[in-house]
Scaffold this active site. Sequence first.
Site, PDB file in Angstrom:
ATOM      1  N   GLU A  39      -0.014  -5.178  -2.863  1.00 34.28           N
ATOM      2  CA  GLU A  39      -0.489  -3.940  -3.507  1.00 34.28           C
ATOM      3  C   GLU A  39      -1.730  -3.192  -3.266  1.00 34.28           C
ATOM      4  OE1 GLU A  39       1.127  -3.632  -7.562  1.00 34.28           O
ATOM      5  OE2 GLU A  39       0.808  -1.747  -6.676  1.00 34.28           O
ATOM      6  N   ASP A  40      -2.603  -4.086  -3.065  1.00 31.71           N
ATOM      7  CA  ASP A  40      -3.910  -3.233  -2.849  1.00 31.71           C
ATOM      8  C   ASP A  40      -4.590  -3.427  -1.336  1.00 31.71           C
ATOM      9  OD1 ASP A  40      -3.960  -3.126  -5.443  1.00 31.71           O
ATOM     10  OD2 ASP A  40      -5.281  -4.901  -5.979  1.00 31.71           O
TER      11      ASP A  40
END
Length: 484
Positions: free
Chosen positions: A77-78
């Site tokens: 996600e990051d």
Amino acid sequence: MEELSIDLLLDAVARYQKEGLDSIKKAYLLAEKLHDGQKRQSGEPYIIHPLSVAFILSQMHADTDTICAALLHDTIEDSSITKEEIALLFNPQVAKLVDGVTKISKLNFSSKEEQNLANTRKIILSLTEDVRIIIIKLADRLHNMRTLQYKSRFKQQENALETLELFAPLAYYLGAYTIKNELEDLSLRYLEPKLYDNYQKKRQKLEKDAKNILLTTKDHIQEKLEEHKINNHIQIRIKNIFGLYKKLDAGYSLNTIHDLFALKVITEKVEDCYLSLGLIHSIYPPINERFKDYICNPKTNYYQSLHTTIYGENNRLVQIQIRTQDMDKIANYGIMTYFDLYQGQTREIMQEKLKRYQFYHSLLEIDEVLGDNQDFVKQVKRELFTEKVHTFTPDGDIIELPKGSSIIDFAYSLSEDIGNTMIGACVNGSMVPIEEYTLKTKDRVHIITDELAYGPKEKWYHLAKTTRAKKLIKSFQEKEHLNR
Ligand code: MN
């Protein structure tokens, strides 16, 4: 508490397994590099979050893949890393776990958009492939809820509501009562701060007032069990804040909540549970109708224990829960306990154990019957993420059904045959109209069948609330149609 570090995590893991420490260290270093420069709202470096999630899981003795995935759970996600790269660096299992957790983070249970609905369905069903995805997600949510004070008021309320509607019930379905209780209390704290303070104080006062009585009751029981050479360990438990709030809000008074105070009696062997029960009843009189044998008849989430409510010292109502050490572990951490009971990589064992949980079967059934994503999500909410009633068969087996269920749902939850041959029903000793009666908790239901019955009436399909009943009624009707 000592500040959390990778060394502390490695120590915790080394206490239950010798393998996998290198991979865990590698996952940590990678996550640290990928989250470099990112900060949590609290101002701490981001890595403290995945590290905490991994630490929570190490307390349940999670396997190496699960710990690695927990450390990496926010990296897809990051950062720019992909599922494929994680698979190459670790193994495909770790990659699948991280990918699964990433998808859940995008879950929006109340959205009506098709994309979201399809995604929600996928996530919910991921449980049936690898329940460890949900377990990591629960640990993730637990840590986020514990550190929610740094978020905006809006985010706090949004997260708290989602936790109460989705994650606390999931923890319950997996039998993890310790996690469920903490998630519920934290949700209430952010949803209704004043109410929470109020109930917290109430609970502290109750705890203080009842302390001596509970200790004396505990000592007497312990003495009696030791006299009969039953090794035991007794813990005092007071209902969680959310549970207390729910009961008082439903109109109960403090003196009538039968499980406000409980003593957990942990024994070594199953037979000691039953012996202890008899010995306890010989010193403190029980309330007759409050005895339940969840050892012979486990709850639908595989909780096992003997329950009885007694008049303890000063006639104070005290619930007694009697179980073995293994049952106690399962009562606290549910399916997660199998990390501890079976060391090593536990995916297969967990998926096998999951088949004993009613939740698993209900999900697969809803998936099978409802093709449309919106219908699927709606039905999952209506049937699983809703209040339940707990009813009983004449033999005392518990049948858990969604609130609003009918006799028809009850009959089909027993078996296809019983549903198809039902001609009447007796609830708590009286006949009831099967098409009109709505089940209540504690109802003892006897279904009357006749082999020559014509089968389910057409309108039963609409009166049924559960997918199982609807599915079986429809299949009967289709067979009838072919025979005509
Ligand atoms: Mn996270």
